[in-house]
Motif scaffolding. Structure first.
Motif, mmCIF file in Angstrom:
data_model
loop_
_atom_site.group_PDB
_atom_site.id
_atom_site.type_symbol
_atom_site.label_atom_id
_atom_site.label_comp_id
_atom_site.label_asym_id
_atom_site.label_seq_id
_atom_site.Cartn_x
_atom_site.Cartn_y
_atom_site.Cartn_z
ATOM 1 N N ARG A 155 38.268 29.279 45.752
ATOM 2 C CA ARG A 155 37.699 28.796 44.491
ATOM 3 C C ARG A 155 38.088 29.658 43.298
ATOM 4 O O ARG A 155 37.690 29.378 42.172
ATOM 5 C CB ARG A 155 36.164 28.753 44.588
ATOM 6 C CG ARG A 155 35.627 27.882 45.707
ATOM 7 C CD ARG A 155 34.131 27.647 45.537
ATOM 8 N NE ARG A 155 33.375 28.887 45.569
ATOM 9 C CZ ARG A 155 32.831 29.416 46.667
ATOM 10 N NH1 ARG A 155 32.989 28.806 47.834
ATOM 11 N NH2 ARG A 155 32.134 30.528 46.622
ATOM 12 N N MET A 156 38.859 30.707 43.571
ATOM 13 C CA MET A 156 39.232 31.643 42.504
ATOM 14 C C MET A 156 40.397 31.107 41.692
ATOM 15 O O MET A 156 41.301 30.465 42.243
ATOM 16 C CB MET A 156 39.607 32.989 43.098
ATOM 17 C CG MET A 156 38.466 33.674 43.819
ATOM 18 S SD MET A 156 37.246 34.336 42.705
ATOM 19 C CE MET A 156 38.070 35.845 42.216
ATOM 20 N N PRO A 157 40.415 31.379 40.395
ATOM 21 C CA PRO A 157 41.554 30.955 39.574
ATOM 22 C C PRO A 157 42.800 31.771 39.875
ATOM 23 O O PRO A 157 42.705 32.917 40.338
ATOM 24 C CB PRO A 157 41.060 31.208 38.141
ATOM 25 C CG PRO A 157 40.022 32.267 38.277
ATOM 26 C CD PRO A 157 39.365 32.045 39.603
ATOM 27 N N MET A 158 43.950 31.198 39.620
ATOM 28 C CA MET A 158 45.215 31.861 39.909
ATOM 29 C C MET A 158 45.359 33.170 39.140
ATOM 30 O O MET A 158 45.939 34.137 39.643
ATOM 31 C CB MET A 158 46.367 30.923 39.554
ATOM 32 C CG MET A 158 47.731 31.427 39.967
ATOM 33 S SD MET A 158 47.950 31.503 41.758
ATOM 34 C CE MET A 158 47.961 29.753 42.146
ATOM 35 N N LYS A 159 44.794 33.243 37.934
ATOM 36 C CA LYS A 159 44.962 34.440 37.107
ATOM 37 C C LYS A 159 44.350 35.681 37.764
ATOM 38 O O LYS A 159 44.800 36.801 37.519
ATOM 39 C CB LYS A 159 44.346 34.226 35.723
ATOM 40 C CG LYS A 159 42.840 34.010 35.728
ATOM 41 C CD LYS A 159 42.316 33.779 34.320
ATOM 42 C CE LYS A 159 40.807 33.543 34.322
ATOM 43 N NZ LYS A 159 40.287 33.282 32.968
ATOM 44 N N TYR A 160 43.328 35.492 38.605
ATOM 45 C CA TYR A 160 42.713 36.639 39.276
ATOM 46 C C TYR A 160 43.709 37.317 40.202
ATOM 47 O O TYR A 160 43.850 38.536 40.212
ATOM 48 C CB TYR A 160 41.479 36.187 40.061
ATOM 49 C CG TYR A 160 40.788 37.329 40.781
ATOM 50 C CD1 TYR A 160 39.831 38.103 40.135
ATOM 51 C CD2 TYR A 160 41.101 37.653 42.103
ATOM 52 C CE1 TYR A 160 39.208 39.163 40.774
ATOM 53 C CE2 TYR A 160 40.486 38.706 42.753
ATOM 54 C CZ TYR A 160 39.540 39.456 42.079
ATOM 55 O OH TYR A 160 38.932 40.518 42.717
ATOM 56 N N PHE A 161 44.413 36.521 40.998
ATOM 57 C CA PHE A 161 45.344 37.073 41.981
ATOM 58 C C PHE A 161 46.630 37.575 41.326
ATOM 59 O O PHE A 161 47.277 38.475 41.859
ATOM 60 C CB PHE A 161 45.667 36.016 43.043
ATOM 61 C CG PHE A 161 44.455 35.539 43.778
ATOM 62 C CD1 PHE A 161 43.843 36.336 44.729
ATOM 63 C CD2 PHE A 161 43.893 34.304 43.503
ATOM 64 C CE1 PHE A 161 42.706 35.910 45.400
ATOM 65 C CE2 PHE A 161 42.764 33.863 44.169
ATOM 66 C CZ PHE A 161 42.163 34.670 45.118
ATOM 67 N N GLU A 162 46.989 36.992 40.191
ATOM 68 C CA GLU A 162 48.201 37.436 39.511
ATOM 69 C C GLU A 162 47.989 38.743 38.758
ATOM 70 O O GLU A 162 48.943 39.363 38.304
ATOM 71 C CB GLU A 162 48.689 36.348 38.553
ATOM 72 C CG GLU A 162 49.224 35.113 39.288
ATOM 73 C CD GLU A 162 49.807 34.078 38.343
ATOM 74 O OE1 GLU A 162 49.551 34.171 37.126
ATOM 75 O OE2 GLU A 162 50.522 33.180 38.829
ATOM 76 N N SER A 163 46.728 39.162 38.625
ATOM 77 C CA SER A 163 46.430 40.405 37.908
ATOM 78 C C SER A 163 46.061 41.550 38.856
ATOM 79 O O SER A 163 45.717 42.632 38.415
ATOM 80 C CB SER A 163 45.273 40.181 36.918
ATOM 81 O OG SER A 163 44.096 39.786 37.605
ATOM 82 N N ARG A 164 46.130 41.293 40.178
ATOM 83 C CA ARG A 164 45.775 42.311 41.166
ATOM 84 C C ARG A 164 46.749 42.292 42.335
ATOM 85 O O ARG A 164 47.365 41.266 42.595
ATOM 86 C CB ARG A 164 44.351 42.081 41.698
ATOM 87 C CG ARG A 164 43.264 42.350 40.663
ATOM 88 C CD ARG A 164 41.957 41.732 41.077
ATOM 89 N NE ARG A 164 40.890 42.032 40.140
ATOM 90 C CZ ARG A 164 40.701 41.384 39.005
ATOM 91 N NH1 ARG A 164 41.504 40.398 38.664
ATOM 92 N NH2 ARG A 164 39.708 41.713 38.197
#
Length: 601
Positions: free
Chosen positions: A126-135
């Motif tokens: 359910r997490m947005p893509m921007k979360y994973f692209e910033s970590r």
């Protein structure tokens, strides 16, 4: 000084907040926790009664010896035996309840870790893509593994230890009080000093436990990156640079871990020293009272056991505070992840994808990964159903970004994207993405057979359909050359096939899915020229009647596109067919000709 006090206040607030969230979360297990607490209290109380009963046996033995020496009586072994048998029963019952509470608490702690990992796994989807692209992947992974493990161990050990220690402390206090008020007062005098030491160490150690968990996640992230990128690192001789970068993070992990463990290690010897001081004072006072005849020998022997049991739970509480700090630091990271903003997966009045043809309209779209820095401004295009659309432009022009917006990995900052006249925001995200088949630059395959990897595009596909898709993607020939054909197992890193072969399998997977809209982001970038021509022919047949978006740097592959959108700096600077754009002799013509120019000697 104000800054230091403010920081300490914030740390205390963080600790209390983390523990408050953990306690609230543990509320779902309140029935089992209550049962465990009852077992722990009963087991502890029976254990506390032991020294008092043994003291009677000691008194009986001492008085019998005195009477025997004086010739007035003898030792009553029968009575002593009864007392010892009763004591044994007390300890057996205590052990039974302790085992039961241990079993209950083990079950609770395992349920907590299982539930948290399940919730984190669901949360990831359910997490947005921007979360994973910033970590880094390792940093996220550390929350699921290290932090949950730390939390599980803390819950399993600290709760039972805390209940047992508090019960022991109170029970022993009343038992000591029943023997001698003065000696109890002497023993209690060590409590303020003990509380001061515990509070002092907690204040200074919590930040190191938090840093330890933080840098553990960073180190895990670096290890994961280095392992997955080992070929690149060796090719560019970057081993030393990577090692230096790792050493910096590892050194910080070492320092925070050393300091947190140092404070933890200090607790026990200091508390032991304080406990021994109390023991000496009680021993002197007890000896004086025995000489004056104010207390029995058995009672003083029982009191010495109780004073030892009185200082022990204080030391255990000190240990529990260390575990609680570590658990609080871990729970802070876990709950921080669980409380992250999520994508809105469901629309209020969702539009169904049934019967949609796949016409796409970009209406004055503007977007920036950072809203303050717009990278795509005023992007407009009207694409009819079934058209093959090529998006070209230099690196960083915004081509892949437009695909991410189309799939709602990100939402536009301005304007709108519509499919058959419906705003993409009016679809449920999962249903919207069912319309799209994708082949990206970065291949994604999982450990399993080739057949299973292709079937991922359509889970209910037959073997014949999978093979047909592989043939259409020109993958059948190389698959049959493998040792087990379609049953060949790809390893975890899929290193037992080439990069080009991986791309062919992802193309076969997209073909099998048979979606209304196809997205090919540099889909043929990893295959040779001959295979590329074969794939293009197969793709032309498959894309017939479907809306297709082809992102390509090799402009020779998109000559037959119905419409070419030329992007530069986030905007469409030119649009038209291949021939029309060449006639204009504009930016597209420059890009095309630059790929075929011969470098003069």
């Amino acid at each position: 000084m104000r800054g230091q006090k403010g920081n300490q206040g914030e740390k205390a607030k963080d600790f209390k907040g983390s523990m408050s969230k953990l306690i609230t979360y543990m509320g779902k297990y309140k029935k089992r926790l209550f049962l465990m607490m009852i077992c722990a209290v009963i087991g502890t109380l029976f254990n506390i009664l032991g020294p008092k009963v043994l003291g009677k046996a000691t008194t009986e033995l001492f008085n019998g010896l005195v009477e025997k020496v004086q010739g007035t009586g003898s030792i009553n072994f029968e009575k002593i035996g009864q007392i010892l048998l009763f004591t044994l029963c007390l300890y057996v019952i205590s052990a039974g309840f302790s085992i039961l509470q241990g079993m209950i608490m083990t079950g609770i702690s395992n349920d907590v870790s299982y539930t948290l990992r399940r919730e984190i796994s669901k949360k990831i989807n359910r997490m947005p893509m921007k979360y994973f692209e910033s970590r880094t992947y390792g940093e996220v992974l550390s929350r699921i593994t290290n932090d949950v493990d730390t939390l599980q161990q803390g819950v399993n050990q600290s709760i039972t230890q805390l209940i047992t220690s508090v019960t022991t402390l109170l029970g022993v206090f009343f038992m000591m009080l029943s023997i001698s008020g003065w000696m109890t007062l002497a023993a209690v005098l060590i409590l303020p000093l003990s509380m001061f030491i515990i509070n002092f160490i907690m204040k200074h150690s919590q930040k190191y436990f938090r840093f330890q968990q933080k840098y553990l996640g960073i180190v895990n992230g670096q290890v994961e990156e280095v392992y997955s990128g080992q070929t690149i690192i060796k090719a560019f001789n970057k081993e030393e640079d990577v090692l230096n970068e790792f050493e910096k993070a590892n050194q910080k992990l070492y320092e925070s871990g050393w300091k947190s463990q140092f404070f933890s290690g200090m607790m026990m010897p200091i508390m032991g020293f304080v406990g021994n001081l109390g023991y000496v004072v009680v021993a002197i006072l007890g000896g004086f009272m025995v000489i004056r005849g104010n207390i029995e020998v058995g009672e003083i022997q029982s009191f010495f056991q109780y004073i030892k049991n009185f200082t022990q739970p204080i030391q255990q509480i000190a240990q529990v505070t260390n575990m609680m700090q570590s658990s609080a630091a871990a729970s802070e990271r876990v709950f921080e992840f669980l409380e992250e903003d999520e994508e809105t997966l469901m629309a209020e009045n969702p539009v169904s994808i049934a019967g949609l043809s796949g016409a796409v309209t970009f209406d004055h779209v503007s977007f920036g990964y950072d809203p303050e820095k717009i990278i795509v401004s005023d992007f407009s295009a009207d694409i009819k159903a079934g058209q093959k659309i090529a998006i070209v432009g230099p690196t960083g022009a915004g081509k892949t970004t437009m695909v991410k917006l189309l799939l709602r990995f990100y939402d536009v900052n301005g304007g709108s994207i519509r499919i058959d006249g419906h705003n993409v925001k009016d679809f449920n995200r999962s249903e919207l993405r069912e319309m799209f088949g994708m082949v990206l630059q970065d291949t994604w395959l999982f450990q399993g057979t080739i057949m299973e990897n292709i079937r991922y595009g359509k889970l209910d596909a037959t073997d014949e359909e999978v093979i047909a898709a592989a043939k259409a993607a020109c993958a059948h020939q190389f698959i049959m050359q493998q040792s087990d054909g379609y049953n060949t197992v790809l390893n975890e890193e899929t290193s037992n096939i080439s990069q080009g072969q991986k791309q062919l399998l992802t193309i076969a997977r997209a073909i099998l899915a048979d979606n209304r809209i196809l997205i090919l982001d540099e889909a043929t970038s990893s295959v040779d020229t001959r295979t590329e021509i074969l794939i293009q022919k197969a793709m032309d047949n498959l894309m017939e009647g479907k809306t297709s978006f082809v992102i390509a740097h090799r402009l020779s592959t998109i000559r037959d596109a119905d419409l070419i959108l030329v992007m530069k700096d986030g905007n469409i600077v030119e649009k038209g067919t291949h021939e029309e754009l060449l006639e204009k002799k504009g930016f597209y013509a420059q890009l095309y000709q630059s790929q075929f120019e011969k470098v003069s000697a």
